[in-house]
Design a protein around this motif. Structure first.
Motif, PDB file in Angstrom:
ATOM      1  N   PHE A  61       0.838  -1.190   0.000  1.00 43.66           N
ATOM      2  CA  PHE A  61       0.000   0.000   0.000  1.00 43.66           C
ATOM      3  C   PHE A  61       0.875   1.243   0.000  1.00 43.66           C
ATOM      4  O   PHE A  61       1.910   1.280   0.665  1.00 43.66           O
ATOM      5  N   ALA A  62       0.447   2.249  -0.736  1.00 44.56           N
ATOM      6  CA  ALA A  62       1.213   3.491  -0.807  1.00 44.56           C
ATOM      7  C   ALA A  62       0.279   4.689  -0.939  1.00 44.56           C
ATOM      8  O   ALA A  62      -0.881   4.564  -1.343  1.00 44.56           O
ATOM      9  N   HIS A  63       0.830   5.832  -0.608  1.00 48.87           N
ATOM     10  CA  HIS A  63       0.202   7.129  -0.892  1.00 48.87           C
ATOM     11  C   HIS A  63       1.076   7.737  -1.980  1.00 48.87           C
ATOM     12  O   HIS A  63       2.236   8.064  -1.731  1.00 48.87           O
ATOM     13  N   LEU A  64       0.536   7.843  -3.203  1.00 49.11           N
ATOM     14  CA  LEU A  64       1.274   8.430  -4.314  1.00 49.11           C
ATOM     15  C   LEU A  64       0.876   9.890  -4.476  1.00 49.11           C
ATOM     16  O   LEU A  64      -0.303  10.238  -4.364  1.00 49.11           O
ATOM     17  N   VAL A  65       1.857  10.730  -4.763  1.00 52.31           N
ATOM     18  CA  VAL A  65       1.607  12.136  -5.088  1.00 52.31           C
ATOM     19  C   VAL A  65       2.344  12.428  -6.394  1.00 52.31           C
ATOM     20  O   VAL A  65       3.561  12.257  -6.479  1.00 52.31           O
ATOM     21  N   ILE A  66       1.583  12.854  -7.400  1.00 51.57           N
ATOM     22  CA  ILE A  66       2.129  13.159  -8.719  1.00 51.57           C
ATOM     23  C   ILE A  66       1.924  14.643  -8.983  1.00 51.57           C
ATOM     24  O   ILE A  66       0.787  15.130  -8.947  1.00 51.57           O
ATOM     25  N   ASP A  67       3.011  15.356  -9.228  1.00 53.27           N
ATOM     26  CA  ASP A  67       2.964  16.776  -9.562  1.00 53.27           C
ATOM     27  C   ASP A  67       3.558  16.951 -10.955  1.00 53.27           C
ATOM     28  O   ASP A  67       4.578  16.326 -11.271  1.00 53.27           O
ATOM     29  N   ILE A 101       5.655   4.546 -13.091  1.00 53.37           N
ATOM     30  CA  ILE A 101       4.484   5.409 -13.281  1.00 53.37           C
ATOM     31  C   ILE A 101       4.940   6.792 -13.724  1.00 53.37           C
ATOM     32  O   ILE A 101       4.416   7.357 -14.688  1.00 53.37           O
ATOM     33  N   GLY A 102       5.922   7.347 -13.032  1.00 51.97           N
ATOM     34  CA  GLY A 102       6.424   8.672 -13.384  1.00 51.97           C
ATOM     35  C   GLY A 102       6.989   8.718 -14.791  1.00 51.97           C
ATOM     36  O   GLY A 102       6.692   9.643 -15.564  1.00 51.97           O
ATOM     37  N   GLN A 103       7.790   7.738 -15.152  1.00 53.70           N
ATOM     38  CA  GLN A 103       8.397   7.723 -16.478  1.00 53.70           C
ATOM     39  C   GLN A 103       7.365   7.552 -17.586  1.00 53.70           C
ATOM     40  O   GLN A 103       7.476   8.173 -18.640  1.00 53.70           O
ATOM     41  N   ARG A 104       6.362   6.714 -17.358  1.00 52.25           N
ATOM     42  CA  ARG A 104       5.336   6.540 -18.403  1.00 52.25           C
ATOM     43  C   ARG A 104       4.578   7.843 -18.624  1.00 52.25           C
ATOM     44  O   ARG A 104       4.370   8.258 -19.767  1.00 52.25           O
ATOM     45  N   LEU A 105       4.167   8.489 -17.545  1.00 52.12           N
ATOM     46  CA  LEU A 105       3.450   9.758 -17.694  1.00 52.12           C
ATOM     47  C   LEU A 105       4.322  10.802 -18.388  1.00 52.12           C
ATOM     48  O   LEU A 105       3.860  11.512 -19.277  1.00 52.12           O
ATOM     49  N   LEU A 112       6.379  19.863 -19.086  1.00 54.77           N
ATOM     50  CA  LEU A 112       7.626  20.588 -18.823  1.00 54.77           C
ATOM     51  C   LEU A 112       8.430  19.890 -17.733  1.00 54.77           C
ATOM     52  O   LEU A 112       9.655  19.844 -17.781  1.00 54.77           O
ATOM     53  N   TRP A 113       7.725  19.370 -16.740  1.00 57.36           N
ATOM     54  CA  TRP A 113       8.368  18.784 -15.558  1.00 57.36           C
ATOM     55  C   TRP A 113       7.369  17.872 -14.871  1.00 57.36           C
ATOM     56  O   TRP A 113       6.161  18.118 -14.914  1.00 57.36           O
ATOM     57  N   LEU A 114       7.863  16.815 -14.261  1.00 57.27           N
ATOM     58  CA  LEU A 114       7.017  15.885 -13.517  1.00 57.27           C
ATOM     59  C   LEU A 114       7.814  15.298 -12.373  1.00 57.27           C
ATOM     60  O   LEU A 114       9.015  15.026 -12.515  1.00 57.27           O
ATOM     61  N   ARG A 115       7.142  15.109 -11.244  1.00 55.33           N
ATOM     62  CA  ARG A 115       7.744  14.379 -10.129  1.00 55.33           C
ATOM     63  C   ARG A 115       6.673  13.486  -9.517  1.00 55.33           C
ATOM     64  O   ARG A 115       5.480  13.773  -9.592  1.00 55.33           O
ATOM     65  N   ILE A 116       7.134  12.385  -8.928  1.00 57.34           N
ATOM     66  CA  ILE A 116       6.244  11.479  -8.219  1.00 57.34           C
ATOM     67  C   ILE A 116       6.897  11.100  -6.901  1.00 57.34           C
ATOM     68  O   ILE A 116       8.101  10.837  -6.845  1.00 57.34           O
ATOM     69  N   GLY A 117       6.094  11.112  -5.855  1.00 54.97           N
ATOM     70  CA  GLY A 117       6.517  10.619  -4.548  1.00 54.97           C
ATOM     71  C   GLY A 117       5.698   9.392  -4.228  1.00 54.97           C
ATOM     72  O   GLY A 117       4.465   9.441  -4.252  1.00 54.97           O
ATOM     73  N   GLY A 118       6.364   8.292  -3.947  1.00 52.32           N
ATOM     74  CA  GLY A 118       5.700   7.061  -3.532  1.00 52.32           C
ATOM     75  C   GLY A 118       5.997   6.845  -2.057  1.00 52.32           C
ATOM     76  O   GLY A 118       7.123   6.514  -1.699  1.00 52.32           O
ATOM     77  N   ASP A 129      10.122   4.907   0.940  1.00 50.50           N
ATOM     78  CA  ASP A 129       9.632   6.032   0.158  1.00 50.50           C
ATOM     79  C   ASP A 129      10.515   6.169  -1.082  1.00 50.50           C
ATOM     80  O   ASP A 129      11.735   6.095  -0.994  1.00 50.50           O
ATOM     81  N   VAL A 130       9.869   6.353  -2.238  1.00 53.54           N
ATOM     82  CA  VAL A 130      10.579   6.413  -3.515  1.00 53.54           C
ATOM     83  C   VAL A 130      10.183   7.714  -4.219  1.00 53.54           C
ATOM     84  O   VAL A 130       8.994   8.024  -4.330  1.00 53.54           O
ATOM     85  N   PHE A 131      11.200   8.445  -4.705  1.00 52.04           N
ATOM     86  CA  PHE A 131      10.966   9.727  -5.355  1.00 52.04           C
ATOM     87  C   PHE A 131      11.656   9.748  -6.718  1.00 52.04           C
ATOM     88  O   PHE A 131      12.777   9.289  -6.843  1.00 52.04           O
ATOM     89  N   TRP A 132      10.981  10.314  -7.714  1.00 53.40           N
ATOM     90  CA  TRP A 132      11.563  10.467  -9.042  1.00 53.40           C
ATOM     91  C   TRP A 132      11.053  11.769  -9.619  1.00 53.40           C
ATOM     92  O   TRP A 132       9.896  12.150  -9.415  1.00 53.40           O
ATOM     93  N   GLN A 133      11.922  12.452 -10.346  1.00 57.93           N
ATOM     94  CA  GLN A 133      11.482  13.617 -11.104  1.00 57.93           C
ATOM     95  C   GLN A 133      12.245  13.680 -12.407  1.00 57.93           C
ATOM     96  O   GLN A 133      13.339  13.130 -12.535  1.00 57.93           O
ATOM     97  N   SER A 134      11.628  14.365 -13.361  1.00 56.45           N
ATOM     98  CA  SER A 134      12.183  14.421 -14.705  1.00 56.45           C
ATOM     99  C   SER A 134      13.398  15.327 -14.815  1.00 56.45           C
ATOM    100  O   SER A 134      14.146  15.229 -15.778  1.00 56.45           O
ATOM    101  N   GLY A 135      13.606  16.191 -13.860  1.00 56.19           N
ATOM    102  CA  GLY A 135      14.711  17.149 -13.868  1.00 56.19           C
ATOM    103  C   GLY A 135      14.353  18.299 -12.951  1.00 56.19           C
ATOM    104  O   GLY A 135      13.369  18.229 -12.228  1.00 56.19           O
ATOM    105  N   PRO A 136      15.125  19.379 -12.996  1.00 52.09           N
ATOM    106  CA  PRO A 136      14.807  20.520 -12.143  1.00 52.09           C
ATOM    107  C   PRO A 136      13.469  21.145 -12.537  1.00 52.09           C
ATOM    108  O   PRO A 136      13.102  21.153 -13.716  1.00 52.09           O
ATOM    109  N   ALA A 137      12.766  21.662 -11.547  1.00 52.83           N
ATOM    110  CA  ALA A 137      11.504  22.356 -11.815  1.00 52.83           C
ATOM    111  C   ALA A 137      11.800  23.633 -12.602  1.00 52.83           C
ATOM    112  O   ALA A 137      12.820  24.286 -12.375  1.00 52.83           O
ATOM    113  N   PRO A 138      10.930  23.998 -13.527  1.00 50.46           N
ATOM    114  CA  PRO A 138      11.130  25.233 -14.291  1.00 50.46           C
ATOM    115  C   PRO A 138      11.175  26.460 -13.374  1.00 50.46           C
ATOM    116  O   PRO A 138      10.475  26.506 -12.357  1.00 50.46           O
TER     117      PRO A 138
END
Length: 155
Positions: A61-67, A101-105, A112-118, A129-138
């Protein structure tokens, strides 16, 4: 587009849709960004996300947050809900599931930018806890804290 018109090329919005059997066959719908050119953040929270342990087959079970900061398209929320729900029968380690999930989206939507917190609930007494982002936020993008505390009995 008027409020009563269905966005183009959606397979789920306004339709009865079954939960996909797996993430691989799940179809994500993308619609035109109604504020293309504006720099803003969209957040999806999935506090009841589940997948299966690839070793034991037990549920995780997880709480995912996608920005993300959209460009030309945004992900349609019903298709995202069905995609995330398709992980209920998917065996994967927390790292693979969260980053996948983050990479597919990011690959399909090209924001422009995406991050996901698992924020995964404990398995064997250890929360992961697992975190991924596409790069620096604009520059100039408002990126709020994801709001999920370190594990102390999440709820």
């Amino acid at each position: 587009m008027n409020n009563d018109e269905q966005p183009p090329e959606t397979r789920h919005l306004g339709q009865q849709s079954a939960l996909p059997e797996s993430p691989e066959v799940a179809v994500l719908d993308y619609v035109p960004n109604p504020r293309a050119g504006a720099l803003y953040t969209i957040r999806f929270s999935a506090p009841e996300f589940t997948s299966l342990c690839p070793v034991t087959g037990q549920p995780d079970f997880a709480h995912l947050v996608i920005d993300y900061a959209p460009q030309a398209t945004i992900v349609e929320s019903k298709s995202l809900k069905l995609f995330l729900g398709s992980f209920r029968n998917h065996h994967g380690f927390h790292e693979d599931v969260t980053v996948g999930i983050g990479q597919r989206l990011f690959t399909e939507m090209t924001p422009l930018w995406l991050r996901i917190g698992g924020y995964w609930y404990p398995r064997g007494g250890i929360p992961i806890d697992v975190f991924w982002q596409s790069g620096p936020a604009p520059e100039g993008l408002w990126v709020p804290d994801q709001g999920v505390a370190n594990y102390r009995g999440r709820g």
